[in-house]
Each structure stands twice: as C-alpha cells, then as structure tokens.
Design an enzyme around this catalytic site. Sequence first.
Site, PDB file in Angstrom:
ATOM      1  N   SER D  46       0.869  -1.170   0.000  1.00 49.56           N
ATOM      2  CA  SER D  46       0.000   0.000   0.000  1.00 49.56           C
ATOM      3  C   SER D  46       0.907   1.221   0.000  1.00 49.56           C
ATOM      4  CB  SER D  46      -0.910  -0.012   1.225  1.00 49.56           C
ATOM      5  OG  SER D  46      -1.886   0.999   1.097  1.00 49.56           O
ATOM      6  N   GLU D  47       0.730   2.102  -0.968  1.00 50.59           N
ATOM      7  CA  GLU D  47       1.756   3.097  -1.251  1.00 50.59           C
ATOM      8  C   GLU D  47       1.913   4.176  -0.182  1.00 50.59           C
ATOM      9  OE1 GLU D  47      -0.865   2.461  -3.210  1.00 50.59           O
ATOM     10  OE2 GLU D  47      -1.747   4.306  -4.027  1.00 50.59           O
ATOM     11  N   ASN D  48       1.017   4.210   0.798  1.00 48.16           N
ATOM     12  CA  ASN D  48       1.250   5.150   1.903  1.00 48.16           C
ATOM     13  C   ASN D  48       2.328   4.644   2.855  1.00 48.16           C
ATOM     14  OD1 ASN D  48      -0.764   3.178   2.564  1.00 48.16           O
ATOM     15  ND2 ASN D  48      -1.185   4.295   4.449  1.00 48.16           N
ATOM     16  N   GLY D  49       2.820   3.412   2.630  1.00 50.37           N
ATOM     17  CA  GLY D  49       3.976   2.975   3.406  1.00 50.37           C
ATOM     18  C   GLY D  49       3.827   1.648   4.123  1.00 50.37           C
ATOM     19  N   SER D  88       8.541   4.226   0.290  1.00 51.64           N
ATOM     20  CA  SER D  88       7.484   3.461  -0.363  1.00 51.64           C
ATOM     21  C   SER D  88       7.529   3.658  -1.877  1.00 51.64           C
ATOM     22  CB  SER D  88       6.125   3.897   0.184  1.00 51.64           C
ATOM     23  OG  SER D  88       5.104   3.088  -0.349  1.00 51.64           O
TER      24      SER D  88
END
Lengths: 232, 232, 219, 219
Positions: D46-49, D88
């Site tokens: 998940s690209e928020n980290g 990320s």
Amino acid sequence: MAGFDKVVTSYAEAMDGIKDGDTIIAGGFGLCGIPEGLINEIKRKKTKELTVVSNNCGVDDFGLGVLLHDRQIKKIIASYVGENALFEQQLLDGIIDVELTPQGTLAEKMRAGGAGIPGFYTATGYGTPVAEGKEVKEFDGRPYILEESITGEFAIIKAWKADRYGNLVFRHTAMNFNPMAATAGKITVAEVEEIVEPGELEPSQIHTPGIYVNRVIKGDFEKRIERVTTRK
Amino acid sequence: MAGFDKVVTSYAEAMDGIKDGDTIIAGGFGLCGIPEGLINEIKRKKTKELTVVSNNCGVDDFGLGVLLHDRQIKKIIASYVGENALFEQQLLDGIIDVELTPQGTLAEKMRAGGAGIPGFYTATGYGTPVAEGKEVKEFDGRPYILEESITGEFAIIKAWKADRYGNLVFRHTAMNFNPMAATAGKITVAEVEEIVEPGELEPSQIHTPGIYVNRVIKGDFEKRIERVTTRK
Amino acid sequence: MALSREQVAMRVAQELQDGYYVNLGIGIPTLVANFVPEGIEVMLQSENGLLGMGPYPTDDQVDADMINAGKETVTAATGAAIFNSADSFAMIRGGHVDLTVLGAFEVDQQGNIASWMIPKKLIKGMGGAMDLVAGAQNIIVTMTHASKHGDSKLLEACTLPLTGVNCVKKIVTDLAVLEVKDGAFHLLERAPGVSVDEIISKTAGKLIVNGDTPQMQFA
Amino acid sequence: MALSREQVAMRVAQELQDGYYVNLGIGIPTLVANFVPEGIEVMLQSENGLLGMGPYPTDDQVDADMINAGKETVTAATGAAIFNSADSFAMIRGGHVDLTVLGAFEVDQQGNIASWMIPKKLIKGMGGAMDLVAGAQNIIVTMTHASKHGDSKLLEACTLPLTGVNCVKKIVTDLAVLEVKDGAFHLLERAPGVSVDEIISKTAGKLIVNGDTPQMQFA
C-alpha cells in the site's frame, strides 16, 4: 544539554515566527498522522498567503482544510485534493492555486529538499501534463523528467514519541510523509503524543534524528478516521 | 508462505548465479558490517572480472581485500581505499581500475539505483576532479553536477536480524551502506547473525523491507575491528 | 611560539556554540571534542551514520558494530541516533550540520581546499570530505601554517587537486586565526608570541592585516 | 455475458504468482485480494507505506494510525514492514513491485493510460497512480470495456490527460482479456458467452484476433 532541549509548552511558541507568505511543508496522509494542534494554531494566528506542501488538504472541518475558511492558503502543492468540497469551490473561484504533483515525486521532492539535492530525474509523469515545461533527459534509452526539490520556512509534522533532543519515532502508517517533511523545513516543529527522556529511544530505531527538529510540543490528538472499514 | 521464504542454508545457494564480469554492490564501512561469508564464497568460486561497488575494499587479508589475491576484481567504485597495500600495488600495476566517488555521492547513487532515479544533482565534487566530464547545472545560482545511479547483478549485505521474508534489522553503525546496497541489486543476498520468524520484528522498525531481499543466510562472523580505541 | 596540536584544537573549540551539531575530521579536529568550553554542549556527527558520538569505549564496552568515521571503536552518547549512510550524507549535504572542522594540505584565498590527494603519491580516496565541504554551513580548516620545509599552505591558488571550491570560511593554524573572504585571507588573531611579520612571511596568498592583531586567548 | 466486478477480479487473480509483491488500486483491483488462488501467497503493498497489508480490522482493532492508500482502516499482516512515503515510492519507482493492478478511464493501443483527470469535471489529483504506472514491472488495467453509453475505452489514442505512456501490458475488462503490444490490442480471452464480434464492435483501437479466442476459465 540546554542547547538541545527542543521542548516548548505552548502552541504560540511552537509556531512563533510564521508569517504571511511562508511556505509550510506538512506531514500526514489524508487525516492520518497530521499535526492537528499546529494546524489549528496557524488558523488562530490567521497567517495569510501561505503556500502549503502536503499530500492532501484535509477535509472541510479537519486538518489543513480548516485553513481554507479564512482563505489562508494561496497555493497548495499536493497529490490528491479530492476529499474537500470547499477546496474545490476555492479552486473554481480562483482563490487558491494548486500544483498537482505525483505522490512519489512529492515525497522525493521533500526528501531532496532536506538532503541538499536540488533536482532529480524520474520517469513518473513523463508524457503527461505533469511533464509540461520540465527538462527531459534520456538514461539508457528511457526518457525521464527533471523534478526540483522543495523546502519551506516551516515544516509541521506529527510523531508518536519524541525525546527532548527532538529525536522522533512514528507509529504505524502515521509515519507517511512526516520524516521527509521534517528534513525540508528551515524551522521544523513536531507535535507528538509523548515526550520521553534522551536515551529512552533506541538509537538505531529513531526515524527522525533530532538534528532536523527545532521544536517539540506535546499535543492532544483527535485522530479522526476518514474511512472506518471493518470486517466481522 | 513458500513464495516468500528467502532463507537458504548454503553459501553456494546464497551466491548461485554469480558470473564473471558481474557488478557486485557490497554493504559495509571499513570492516564494519560486511558480509564476511558471502565475500569468502566469491573468493572460493574464483569469479573474475568483477566490478565491485563498496565504500572500501577491506584490508589485505579480510573483507573485500581477499578478492585481490586471485585478481578477481577488475574495477572498484569506492570512496576510500587507503587501508590496503595489495590494492595499491594492483592499482600501480594497472591490474585494477578504481573510480573514486565521494562517500555521500556513493551512498546516494546506490539509493537512486534502487529507487528508480537514474540521476541527481549534487554540489559535492563540483570544481574537483570528480566533476570531470559531468554535466553541470545551476540551481538558485549555485552549480551542481549530475551524478548517475548504480545498480548491480548482485548486492551482498550484512544484517543483524532477518525474518524468513527477508525483512532486515541492522545493529548500531554496522548499518552504514547496507540498506542502500540492498535496494540496488538485481539479486540481493543478506548474511545475518540471527533468523527470526515473521512477526517477531516490529513492522515500523524494519530497516530493509523483505521486498529488496532475495536470499537470507545465517552467517558466522569474525567481526574484525580495524582500530580498537579505548579509554581508561 | 607555534601552537601545539592541542592548542590548535583548544582555539577551534572556542568557535563552538551551545546546541551545535558538529562534524570533526580525523587528526587535530578530533581533539576539539576534548576542549568543549564549560556550559556549552555540542553533538558530534560521524558520517558513517552516528549523531551523538560518545567517548571511546572502555575495554569491556568495545563493540565491532559501533565505530566512527575514522573506523575507531566509539560509544553512542545519551540521546544519540544511528542511521544509514545515505541518510547521514543527506544530513551533511542538506546543510543541517552547523560546523565542520577538517584538516587540509592547502587552502587558497578563494576558500578552495585541497585535502585528499597528492598526485604520484598514493591515492587513498576522498571518503566523505567532498560531501562535508560541499554541505557544511560553516567550515573551519585546521593545519600547520607552513610545511616542514617552510612552504606556505595558504596560497593564492591551490596546487593540489581540490576537495571543494569557495567553501572554507575560517582557518586555525599553529600561527594564526584567519577568515577567508572577498578573495583574501584576513588575519584575525595570532598565536601568543608569534609576530605578524612571521605570519606574513609564511602566507603565500593575499593577506589582509588590519591594524593591531590580537593574540589568541586561552582561558 | 459481461463479467461482474467480482468476476473481473477473479480473472485478474489468475495472473498472480506465488511470492508476488502486488499493489492493488482502488475499486475492482482491491477485490483481487479476495480471490488469491489456492496455494499461492502474495504480499500487498500500500503506497502510503505498508508492505504486507492484512485484512480490514475487526471493530476493536480499528486504529487511526493504521490505514491503507485508500484511507481505509486496515491491519498489518504477519511479517509486514512499515516505512515512509519516500521509501514506499522508491520501492515502486525502482521496479520492486511485481504487479500493479489499477483502474482506468481509457487505455490505448500504445499502452498509454488515462486514469486521473477529466477536464472540466473536478480535478482530484493523481495520487500515486503516475508513480505506479511509471515504476511497475507489470501493469494490469481493469475496467469496463465500454462506457455506459457504449463508447469504447480501448482507443487508438487516449483522449483524456495521460497518467503514463507505453506502460500497460495487459487489460482485463468485463468482456475480454487483452495484451497490449506492438501498437495493438491482442485478444487473448473472451468472457463466457461473449462473442468475438461484440468485442470487436466495442474496441475502437486496433485489435488483433488470432484464430479461435478461448473463453475465460473460472475454477
């Protein structure tokens, strides 16, 4: 170490020196990991003509969105602003300017700002509206665009724990943009859940070393959730 | 999760696929935090014509220096090679080529390689021999040089703890170049002191996420110290 | 009389301010840590990834995984942070370190510094020196004013390959404290018992002497 | 008959391989996680980290500090790692994610994708989509083959502002599975009961049909 004690006890002290026209780099993703009290202090101070650099702009009544009511924001550099109707209205009315920036490029621009790297090449956005006016260069036959770093007069961030020297640890995905934002402010202010004594944080587990942090204030967080999604 | 179990039990498996002419990115600073067993395995395999990217080249009989005896290294990209007499001799004899790179630029070139950033600008080295042949660009009136990223066929690194998914934690200053090197290898091999089960490492305290790591092997380290310096 | 290494370090230490983050190079700069003035606290950055370097370890504290940029065993001070090399040089390159003290072979009146390479002798490499001089807000160079053979190290233009350009602001030698600005060395202080004439004779670059030059004060 | 959203997700899930790191976009792509084939394990980025996204939390597990890129509350799977946004996207931009699945408004025969902006309607922003399409090794687009009005979304050239160029390799629509290469859509499979003629009629870009087109198989 008097010279390294970054703790302040009032929001007025925390945001002392902010002025009209400043660029503010803000941590947070959506409403997660945002410096709630510092944003509210900027609202209280009615600082105007701000350029805000943040992945999002909060919602109408929470987070950075509260700065829209008194038209404190002149420009926002963000990747996604779709959660905020007041923002949309001000954009249509020409009150606010927006520079949409891909999320990864935005994170890297903040990091670069803190790291003394004035520009870097990325394939992100090549061939799209994001690339307009930007230098293109090929590496190994693939085109990349030049993106420039971002810094600001202030960075406002939210952390979980801080020690008095400003060393910070973030909690879960509330980390997000906060570590990069911390490096990109001339003055970086961290609003935190807990202040501990130096030595309590394991040195190699510190996410943000205190060298980046000028002021630390203990906050009291609502931690609003945008989309509570659960299973049985 | 069979697909994510990165643990191998022999050094032969750990370095399987390395071939003459490969570029090897190695973690470590001096003799601190180096993948001792992986280096010894490369020596055992007698792989030749290697390009080695590492801050240093070990000492005569330890670390990357052991690869010099059989002339396995064709070129090294490093910031400091002053601890190694055999290296000096091979340099004078034209057996080995060296590309001296400022330490911070080297670290950033590895990070950039892993991060899909083919080039970045830095003031480091401007006006010095390091800048020769490199593009210069001004930002805000200051000149910077363009540095390109580095990647390699293999990255060999040393960590403290790993879980079976390849998540890594480093110990003290043995972290150094290891996290960046980990991102820059097509195949990244981590030699570690301890292997734990997934879930034992706190997610937000993992230094290198397992996505970067292809193989994990438990090593047995001598941990030689270059300069034991003590006080009373 | 020319200062000892310790005295040079003592004089440099007077430049420290409370709350400074400082990077000290190998040699005389390392000694500066021993002379931090009373009532002032500084934090030492070691570019291999340590902010808050403590004293050398006792015998039983020695740990191969805890070293400084000089590859010496060290300890972490209370409140230290440890990070990777990219993050360490982000800190340096980004101008977050308040003061860098390092040695040099030569400095010139443009603030250029040569400190890493003597052609035809062994090339050891620049390590982190180029990053440090490019990134530091404030750089103090410590060195002997002249070589053993009496050749000045403060030149009109460096003769050796450079480490960085237009970056040195202050120089503390065994004879003098000098500021570098506007294309000249400006004499600020002289070592006790050293005459301005001696400093003039041992400075090859353009030297500005403004009236009386006070002697360095050591508490 | 056209596939349901769930069936599209099921078909995409057949593309998963054991050990894949996968980023799933909002909408149909998110559903893919529900249909991971037996004996295969994937890790969701998940690209928020967050690498190793787990299921949604139970009521008492809800934590404001644990969300996904869609800003929904989630959990971390066993063996997850959490990191900052720069790290990320280093992971994404550097090509370390094996597969990205995302929705789109339009795709064209050059593999260009438009998915983030409809001029004169609200501009919400691209979020991480541009980084994902520039960085992923392998991109699958899921969407309906045509709009509600019957307009094809598989075009000769996208009409909307682009998210990325020359990046889409495979498309799974409610009617078909197509590969994008050499400047054309190549029909690989058709939805059960959907004719090749219907697919041809709803594909505006250049479409290559090679002999019989097999029907998608659902276990």
